[in-house]
Design a protein around this motif. Structure first.
Motif, PDB file in Angstrom:
ATOM      1  N   UNK A 137     -25.915  -9.333  38.536  1.00 40.29           N
ATOM      2  CA  UNK A 137     -24.688  -8.562  38.386  1.00 40.29           C
ATOM      3  C   UNK A 137     -23.877  -8.463  39.650  1.00 40.29           C
ATOM      4  N   UNK A 138     -22.613  -8.883  39.576  1.00 37.52           N
ATOM      5  CA  UNK A 138     -21.655  -8.620  40.647  1.00 37.52           C
ATOM      6  C   UNK A 138     -20.955  -7.312  40.317  1.00 37.52           C
ATOM      7  N   UNK A 139     -20.049  -6.903  41.168  1.00 39.40           N
ATOM      8  CA  UNK A 139     -19.301  -5.665  40.918  1.00 39.40           C
ATOM      9  C   UNK A 139     -18.561  -5.711  39.586  1.00 39.40           C
ATOM     10  N   UNK A 140     -18.121  -6.924  39.197  1.00 41.61           N
ATOM     11  CA  UNK A 140     -17.316  -7.067  37.985  1.00 41.61           C
ATOM     12  C   UNK A 140     -18.145  -7.276  36.723  1.00 41.61           C
ATOM     13  N   UNK A 141     -19.463  -7.450  36.862  1.00 39.71           N
ATOM     14  CA  UNK A 141     -20.310  -7.676  35.685  1.00 39.71           C
ATOM     15  C   UNK A 141     -20.417  -6.409  34.851  1.00 39.71           C
ATOM     16  N   UNK A 142     -20.414  -6.560  33.537  1.00 35.92           N
ATOM     17  CA  UNK A 142     -20.558  -5.406  32.649  1.00 35.92           C
ATOM     18  C   UNK A 142     -22.000  -4.911  32.664  1.00 35.92           C
ATOM     19  N   UNK A 143     -22.178  -3.607  32.566  1.00 34.15           N
ATOM     20  CA  UNK A 143     -23.522  -3.024  32.580  1.00 34.15           C
ATOM     21  C   UNK A 143     -24.375  -3.552  31.432  1.00 34.15           C
ATOM     22  N   UNK A 144     -23.748  -3.829  30.288  1.00 31.25           N
ATOM     23  CA  UNK A 144     -24.516  -4.270  29.121  1.00 31.25           C
ATOM     24  C   UNK A 144     -25.089  -5.674  29.306  1.00 31.25           C
ATOM     25  N   UNK A 145     -24.619  -6.415  30.318  1.00 37.87           N
ATOM     26  CA  UNK A 145     -25.095  -7.781  30.528  1.00 37.87           C
ATOM     27  C   UNK A 145     -26.393  -7.828  31.323  1.00 37.87           C
ATOM     28  N   UNK A 146     -26.813  -6.699  31.891  1.00 39.66           N
ATOM     29  CA  UNK A 146     -28.010  -6.666  32.739  1.00 39.66           C
ATOM     30  C   UNK A 146     -29.271  -6.389  31.929  1.00 39.66           C
ATOM     31  N   UNK A 147     -30.409  -6.777  32.492  1.00 42.63           N
ATOM     32  CA  UNK A 147     -31.702  -6.412  31.903  1.00 42.63           C
ATOM     33  C   UNK A 147     -31.933  -4.916  32.073  1.00 42.63           C
ATOM     34  N   UNK A 148     -32.900  -4.381  31.331  1.00 48.68           N
ATOM     35  CA  UNK A 148     -33.185  -2.945  31.412  1.00 48.68           C
ATOM     36  C   UNK A 148     -33.562  -2.500  32.808  1.00 48.68           C
ATOM     37  N   UNK A 149     -34.371  -3.325  33.497  1.00 50.79           N
ATOM     38  CA  UNK A 149     -34.793  -2.957  34.839  1.00 50.79           C
ATOM     39  C   UNK A 149     -33.637  -2.890  35.814  1.00 50.79           C
ATOM     40  N   UNK A 150     -32.717  -3.846  35.716  1.00 53.35           N
ATOM     41  CA  UNK A 150     -31.570  -3.836  36.618  1.00 53.35           C
ATOM     42  C   UNK A 150     -30.574  -2.744  36.253  1.00 53.35           C
ATOM     43  N   UNK A 151     -30.452  -2.424  34.966  1.00 54.64           N
ATOM     44  CA  UNK A 151     -29.627  -1.274  34.575  1.00 54.64           C
ATOM     45  C   UNK A 151     -30.180   0.001  35.196  1.00 54.64           C
ATOM     46  N   UNK A 152     -31.523   0.132  35.181  1.00 49.78           N
ATOM     47  CA  UNK A 152     -32.137   1.333  35.747  1.00 49.78           C
ATOM     48  C   UNK A 152     -31.890   1.412  37.249  1.00 49.78           C
ATOM     49  N   UNK A 153     -31.910   0.270  37.935  1.00 53.26           N
ATOM     50  CA  UNK A 153     -31.627   0.263  39.368  1.00 53.26           C
ATOM     51  C   UNK A 153     -30.212   0.763  39.655  1.00 53.26           C
ATOM     52  N   UNK A 154     -29.273   0.420  38.783  1.00 52.71           N
ATOM     53  CA  UNK A 154     -27.885   0.893  38.962  1.00 52.71           C
ATOM     54  C   UNK A 154     -27.830   2.411  38.849  1.00 52.71           C
ATOM     55  N   UNK A 155     -28.504   2.966  37.840  1.00 57.41           N
ATOM     56  CA  UNK A 155     -28.520   4.422  37.654  1.00 57.41           C
ATOM     57  C   UNK A 155     -29.139   5.103  38.877  1.00 57.41           C
ATOM     58  N   UNK A 156     -30.267   4.583  39.333  1.00 55.76           N
ATOM     59  CA  UNK A 156     -30.967   5.194  40.474  1.00 55.76           C
ATOM     60  C   UNK A 156     -30.127   5.089  41.737  1.00 55.76           C
ATOM     61  N   UNK A 157     -29.498   3.932  41.941  1.00 53.33           N
ATOM     62  CA  UNK A 157     -28.653   3.753  43.125  1.00 53.33           C
ATOM     63  C   UNK A 157     -27.525   4.778  43.150  1.00 53.33           C
ATOM     64  N   UNK A 158     -26.887   4.986  42.014  1.00 54.28           N
ATOM     65  CA  UNK A 158     -25.766   5.939  41.956  1.00 54.28           C
ATOM     66  C   UNK A 158     -26.236   7.353  42.254  1.00 54.28           C
ATOM     67  N   UNK A 159     -27.350   7.759  41.646  1.00 50.68           N
ATOM     68  CA  UNK A 159     -27.797   9.141  41.797  1.00 50.68           C
ATOM     69  C   UNK A 159     -28.307   9.418  43.216  1.00 50.68           C
ATOM     70  N   UNK A 160     -29.046   8.487  43.782  1.00 53.49           N
ATOM     71  CA  UNK A 160     -29.607   8.706  45.116  1.00 53.49           C
ATOM     72  C   UNK A 160     -28.523   8.623  46.191  1.00 53.49           C
ATOM     73  N   UNK A 161     -27.525   7.770  45.968  1.00 47.07           N
ATOM     74  CA  UNK A 161     -26.457   7.614  46.964  1.00 47.07           C
ATOM     75  C   UNK A 161     -25.704   8.915  47.201  1.00 47.07           C
ATOM     76  N   UNK A 162     -25.739   9.816  46.218  1.00 49.38           N
ATOM     77  CA  UNK A 162     -25.059  11.105  46.362  1.00 49.38           C
ATOM     78  C   UNK A 162     -25.873  12.096  47.194  1.00 49.38           C
TER      79      UNK A 162
END
Length: 459
Positions: A347-372
């Motif tokens: 996934x690049x910045x422009x990739x849709x979330x639905x195009x990722x595997x479950x594990x990589x989707x979870x990494x996106x969620x964790x990255x957003x929450x921890x970055x705060x």
């Protein structure tokens, strides 16, 4: 598995059943050929009875009406034959998760399944229910049934399977006999490197209470009590685990702490500030981070790209937004380093979330929450459906948050995950905290408490 069950069509290749090539272009064709599938998320109708669910689409009739007595009789005969005890007249909404799984298996067997595909079948079961499921599976194989058992729990795979095929990035790495195989060897095939199974962590150094919950009362969607008089605290620098069988109030507790559900009574404080009545935005601003149990429904906007998903918490603030306008450039500048740091693949910045595997989707969620940099991170089922490599990554991030002086509330149905990560464990049953156990307590102690057999005052 979706191809085998006719949900997807293959682009090339062929399938053989009993030595003959077959084309499976729909689930009905799969059922006709004797293939049944029990999905990770059960496909039952909650308002209908067990018998009605099992005979659905193949109902015995009396004239134009459903013959309920014949349906119940058919289910009893089937359950007696395979040792799968169920009450045909019980409503699905009123039975346990373990019993619901039996209903799913019986429905497949009722349709004549000789090949049974089970997708993460133990994800929502206690240790006792898992052993009961394994007893059932051994009975089915003794009857001549073939079973495909999909799981990331390697100990269970070695316990129940005869052979294991390991997939990595869509390709079969190897098929091995479970005789002589180990969790370490399977994990190495799955990830391509050695995996650390036991979380390496220093002893906790708890500080002041960052999350304080007192006498919390919450009702569910049916206005029935879901959380009853729950009190606990999470201190800086510790991970507090919430263990329990699914649907014992954990979901409603998390929803209340994160602003998705209103409390009927009690208080919730974050770093001394009362946020009981605050909405989602209010609780986020107070310092709560939320790794949602359902990443599709609550964690991501699947039709948004990754940059947009990574900025969901602060899209309305500088530097992302100025004078009410969102800057895609600054959104990408914030997102790209997070995608690299968290190793989000595909996934690049422009990739849709639905195009990722479950594990990589979870990494996106964790990255957003921890970055705060939240004061309290609430992680609900953070590794559900992930492979051992992704699980290792998530666990290390949660430990990092603890060691950075944040409070972490871990809610998981994976008992081993709770025991491995937590510094203290609270057990919920029927909406109450019924025990506080050390992570070193035995599986039997946890199992008894999770089934309501032992009620202790929290330490």
């Amino acid at each position: 598995m979706s191809v085998l069950y006719g949900l997807y069509s293959p682009d090339e290749g062929e399938m053989h059943l009993n030595g003959e090539p077959v084309v499976i272009d729909s689930p009905s064709r799969a059922i006709e050929l004797g293939i049944g599938m029990v999905f990770q998320h059960f496909m039952l109708v909650p308002v209908m009875t067990v018998a009605e669910n099992i005979v659905l689409a193949d109902e015995p009739r009396k004239g134009l009406l459903l013959d309920t007595k014949a349906a119940a009789r058919r289910v009893r005969e089937l359950s007696d034959r395979f040792g799968l005890s169920v009450d045909p007249d019980a409503r699905v909404a009123d039975i346990s998760v373990g019993t619901q799984q039996r209903v799913e298996i019986l429905r497949a067997l009722d349709r004549g399944a000789d090949v049974l595909i089970l997708d993460e079948p133990t994800a929502v079961l206690t240790a006792q229910e898992t052993q009961e499921l394994f007893r059932i599976l051994r009975t089915l194989t003794a009857e001549g049934k073939s079973i495909v058992f999909i799981s990331h729990k390697l100990g269970e795979v070695l316990d129940i399977a005869d052979r294991v095929s390991v997939l990595r990035r869509g390709k079969k790495v190897e098929t091995v006999s479970t005789e002589g195989a180990t969790e370490e060897s399977l994990a190495r095939m799955m990830v391509g490197r050695d995996v650390l199974f036991r979380v390496a962590k220093e002893p906790a150094k708890p500080g002041d209470a960052l999350l304080e919950v007192a006498d919390l009362e919450v009702v569910d969607d049916r206005e029935l009590p879901a959380v009853q008089g729950v009190s606990f605290e999470v201190r800086a620098g510790e991970i507090v685990g919430i263990a329990g069988v699914d649907d014992n109030g954990q979901g409603e507790l998390v929803e209340t702490l994160t602003g998705l559900r209103a409390a009927v009574a009690g208080t919730v404080k974050v770093d001394g500030r009362d946020v009981t009545r605050a909405d989602v935005r209010g609780k986020l601003d107070a310092g709560i981070g939320h790794i949602a149990e359902d990443r599709h429904r609550r964690g991501l906007v699947l039709d948004f790209n990754l940059a947009e998903n990574l900025c969901l918490r602060d899209y309305n603030r500088a530097p992302i937004a100025k004078r009410g306008l969102i800057s895609p450039k600054r959104m990408n500048e914030r997102a790209q380093p997070l995608l690299e740091e968290y190793d989000v693949r595909g996934g690049s910045c422009d990739a849709l979330a639905l195009s990722l595997s479950g594990g990589n989707q979870q990494k996106v969620v964790i990255a957003r929450e921890i970055a705060e940099e939240p004061k309290v991170l609430i992680a609900a089922q953070p590794t559900r459906g992930l492979d051992v490599g992704a699980i290792e990554f998530v666990h290390s991030r949660l430990i990092e948050q603890r060691d950075a002086g944040r409070g972490v509330l871990l809610v998981s149905l994976e008992l081993e995950e709770i025991r491995s990560l937590s510094d203290r464990v609270l057990v919920m049953y029927d909406g109450r905290v019924v025990a506080e156990l050390s992570p070193e307590a035995s599986e039997e102690e946890f199992g008894v408490a999770m089934l309501g057999g032992k009620r202790e005052a929290p330490a």
